[in-house]
Design a protein around this motif. Structure first.
Motif, PDB file in Angstrom:
ATOM      1  N   LEU A  71      39.698  34.060  33.479  1.00 20.31           N
ATOM      2  CA  LEU A  71      40.024  35.057  34.492  1.00 20.31           C
ATOM      3  C   LEU A  71      38.827  35.126  35.427  1.00 20.31           C
ATOM      4  N   TYR A  72      39.006  34.624  36.635  1.00 23.27           N
ATOM      5  CA  TYR A  72      37.920  34.553  37.610  1.00 23.27           C
ATOM      6  C   TYR A  72      38.426  34.955  38.980  1.00 23.27           C
ATOM      7  N   LEU A  73      37.548  35.594  39.743  1.00 20.67           N
ATOM      8  CA  LEU A  73      37.822  35.978  41.122  1.00 20.67           C
ATOM      9  C   LEU A  73      36.703  35.464  42.019  1.00 20.67           C
ATOM     10  N   VAL A  74      37.016  35.238  43.284  1.00 21.73           N
ATOM     11  CA  VAL A  74      35.961  34.932  44.244  1.00 21.73           C
ATOM     12  C   VAL A  74      35.096  36.182  44.382  1.00 21.73           C
ATOM     13  N   PRO A  75      33.827  36.026  44.700  1.00 13.49           N
ATOM     14  CA  PRO A  75      32.944  37.204  44.774  1.00 13.49           C
ATOM     15  C   PRO A  75      33.476  38.324  45.664  1.00 13.49           C
ATOM     16  N   ALA A  76      34.035  38.012  46.810  1.00 10.02           N
ATOM     17  CA  ALA A  76      34.508  39.046  47.739  1.00 10.02           C
ATOM     18  C   ALA A  76      35.692  39.841  47.185  1.00 10.02           C
ATOM     19  N   ALA A  77      36.372  39.316  46.173  1.00  7.68           N
ATOM     20  CA  ALA A  77      37.544  39.993  45.606  1.00  7.68           C
ATOM     21  C   ALA A  77      37.193  40.875  44.412  1.00  7.68           C
ATOM     22  N   ARG A  78      35.968  40.815  43.940  1.00  8.38           N
ATOM     23  CA  ARG A  78      35.587  41.583  42.753  1.00  8.38           C
ATOM     24  C   ARG A  78      35.404  43.061  43.079  1.00  8.38           C
ATOM     25  N   GLY A  79      35.698  43.908  42.084  1.00  5.94           N
ATOM     26  CA  GLY A  79      35.499  45.341  42.243  1.00  5.94           C
ATOM     27  C   GLY A  79      36.553  46.031  43.087  1.00  5.94           C
ATOM     28  N   GLY A  81      40.016  45.959  42.074  1.00  3.39           N
ATOM     29  CA  GLY A  81      41.230  46.127  41.287  1.00  3.39           C
ATOM     30  C   GLY A  81      42.099  44.883  41.213  1.00  3.39           C
ATOM     31  N   LEU A  82      41.643  43.775  41.764  1.00  2.00           N
ATOM     32  CA  LEU A  82      42.459  42.563  41.789  1.00  2.00           C
ATOM     33  C   LEU A  82      42.495  41.858  40.435  1.00  2.00           C
ATOM     34  N   GLY A  83      41.399  41.891  39.704  1.00  2.00           N
ATOM     35  CA  GLY A  83      41.409  41.347  38.348  1.00  2.00           C
ATOM     36  C   GLY A  83      42.379  42.112  37.470  1.00  2.00           C
ATOM     37  N   ARG A  84      42.446  43.417  37.684  1.00  2.00           N
ATOM     38  CA  ARG A  84      43.386  44.264  36.941  1.00  2.00           C
ATOM     39  C   ARG A  84      44.829  43.853  37.230  1.00  2.00           C
ATOM     40  N   LEU A  85      45.131  43.467  38.475  1.00  2.00           N
ATOM     41  CA  LEU A  85      46.486  43.008  38.811  1.00  2.00           C
ATOM     42  C   LEU A  85      46.870  41.796  37.966  1.00  2.00           C
ATOM     43  N   LEU A  86      45.975  40.828  37.902  1.00  2.00           N
ATOM     44  CA  LEU A  86      46.238  39.635  37.094  1.00  2.00           C
ATOM     45  C   LEU A  86      46.376  39.992  35.620  1.00  2.00           C
ATOM     46  N   LEU A  87      45.476  40.834  35.148  1.00  2.00           N
ATOM     47  CA  LEU A  87      45.490  41.211  33.742  1.00  2.00           C
ATOM     48  C   LEU A  87      46.736  42.022  33.394  1.00  2.00           C
ATOM     49  N   ASN A  88      47.149  42.919  34.275  1.00  2.00           N
ATOM     50  CA  ASN A  88      48.349  43.720  34.000  1.00  2.00           C
ATOM     51  C   ASN A  88      49.587  42.847  33.883  1.00  2.00           C
ATOM     52  N   GLU A  89      49.657  41.790  34.661  1.00  2.00           N
ATOM     53  CA  GLU A  89      50.784  40.874  34.544  1.00  2.00           C
ATOM     54  C   GLU A  89      50.789  40.206  33.162  1.00  2.00           C
ATOM     55  N   ALA A  90      49.615  39.805  32.693  1.00  2.00           N
ATOM     56  CA  ALA A  90      49.518  39.211  31.353  1.00  2.00           C
ATOM     57  C   ALA A  90      49.866  40.243  30.277  1.00  2.00           C
ATOM     58  N   LYS A  91      49.408  41.474  30.450  1.00  2.00           N
ATOM     59  CA  LYS A  91      49.731  42.535  29.492  1.00  2.00           C
ATOM     60  C   LYS A  91      51.228  42.793  29.424  1.00  2.00           C
ATOM     61  N   ALA A  92      51.903  42.701  30.550  1.00  2.00           N
ATOM     62  CA  ALA A  92      53.346  42.929  30.574  1.00  2.00           C
ATOM     63  C   ALA A  92      54.095  41.839  29.824  1.00  2.00           C
ATOM     64  N   ALA A  93      53.497  40.665  29.729  1.00  2.00           N
ATOM     65  CA  ALA A  93      54.150  39.525  29.074  1.00  2.00           C
ATOM     66  C   ALA A  93      53.834  39.420  27.587  1.00  2.00           C
ATOM     67  N   CYS A  94      52.819  40.144  27.114  1.00  2.00           N
ATOM     68  CA  CYS A  94      52.352  39.983  25.730  1.00  2.00           C
ATOM     69  C   CYS A  94      52.100  41.343  25.086  1.00  2.00           C
ATOM     70  N   ALA A  95      52.350  41.425  23.793  1.00  2.00           N
ATOM     71  CA  ALA A  95      52.041  42.649  23.043  1.00  2.00           C
ATOM     72  C   ALA A  95      50.571  42.707  22.651  1.00  2.00           C
ATOM     73  N   GLU A  96      49.916  41.556  22.683  1.00  2.00           N
ATOM     74  CA  GLU A  96      48.501  41.472  22.321  1.00  2.00           C
ATOM     75  C   GLU A  96      47.872  40.350  23.139  1.00  2.00           C
ATOM     76  N   LEU A  97      46.629  40.571  23.558  1.00  2.00           N
ATOM     77  CA  LEU A  97      45.859  39.547  24.261  1.00  2.00           C
ATOM     78  C   LEU A  97      44.492  39.447  23.617  1.00  2.00           C
ATOM     79  N   THR A  98      43.975  38.234  23.526  1.00  2.00           N
ATOM     80  CA  THR A  98      42.627  38.018  23.014  1.00  2.00           C
ATOM     81  C   THR A  98      41.870  37.150  24.016  1.00  2.00           C
ATOM     82  N   LEU A  99      40.558  37.212  23.933  1.00  2.00           N
ATOM     83  CA  LEU A  99      39.720  36.393  24.802  1.00  2.00           C
ATOM     84  C   LEU A  99      38.309  36.355  24.247  1.00  2.00           C
ATOM     85  N   TYR A 100      37.538  35.426  24.774  1.00  2.00           N
ATOM     86  CA  TYR A 100      36.105  35.365  24.510  1.00  2.00           C
ATOM     87  C   TYR A 100      35.378  35.643  25.812  1.00  2.00           C
ATOM     88  N   THR A 101      34.256  36.338  25.710  1.00  2.00           N
ATOM     89  CA  THR A 101      33.347  36.487  26.836  1.00  2.00           C
ATOM     90  C   THR A 101      31.934  36.374  26.299  1.00  2.00           C
TER      91      THR A 101
END
Length: 144
Positions: A71-79, A81-101
């Motif tokens: 999950l990556y955004l261009v610097p100008a798009a950070r902060g 709420g755009l990452g949240r848009l992408l993540l919310n779409e994934a949340k709507a498709a899955c009951a559970e999500l995992t990741l490494y950071t």
């Protein structure tokens, strides 16, 4: 604003990855531009990859089933709420999500904590190519 990635998106995705790597001082510089492009092609071909766009590509999220691979955004798009848009779409498709950071990626940790992810494991970094300690995070849909 969000659509499925196509092979034509690979150069933009590779550029987003390369820029993040270049701008992140603690991240080892391991990959060539050709390897970034190959990885972007892999994400498009083998994962569910969704692209956030305006006139230009602003970011992307790739997942393999319930595992978020990137999950990556261009610097100008950070902060914004755009990452949240992408993540919310994934949340709507899955009951559970995992990741490494990476443990050094404090901004990602803050973002994922705000989005309801919790830590379930830590590593010393011996199991990733970068050899950096990381965290495994999980999000679970609230029972209804």
């Amino acid at each position: 604003m969000i659509r499925a990635a196509s092979p034509a998106d690979a150069p933009d995705i590779a550029a987003i990855l390369a820029a993040w790597n270049r701008d992140t001082v603690w991240m080892p510089k391991l990959h060539t531009p050709a390897e970034d492009l190959q990885f972007a092609q892999h994400l498009i071909t083998h994962c569910t990859t969704r692209v956030l766009y305006g006139p230009d590509t602003l970011g992307f999220l790739s997942r393999a089933g319930q595992q978020i691979e990137a999950l990556y955004l261009v610097p100008a798009a950070r902060g914004k709420g755009l990452g949240r848009l992408l993540l919310n779409e994934a949340k709507a498709a899955c009951a559970e999500l995992t990741l490494y950071t990476f443990q050094a990626n404090l901004s990602a940790q803050r973002f994922y904590a705000r989005e309801g992810f919790t830590e379930i494991a830590r590593s010393d970094g011996r199991d990733n190519a970068e050899q950096l300690p990381d965290l495994r995070l999980v999000w679970r849909k609230e029972p209804q």
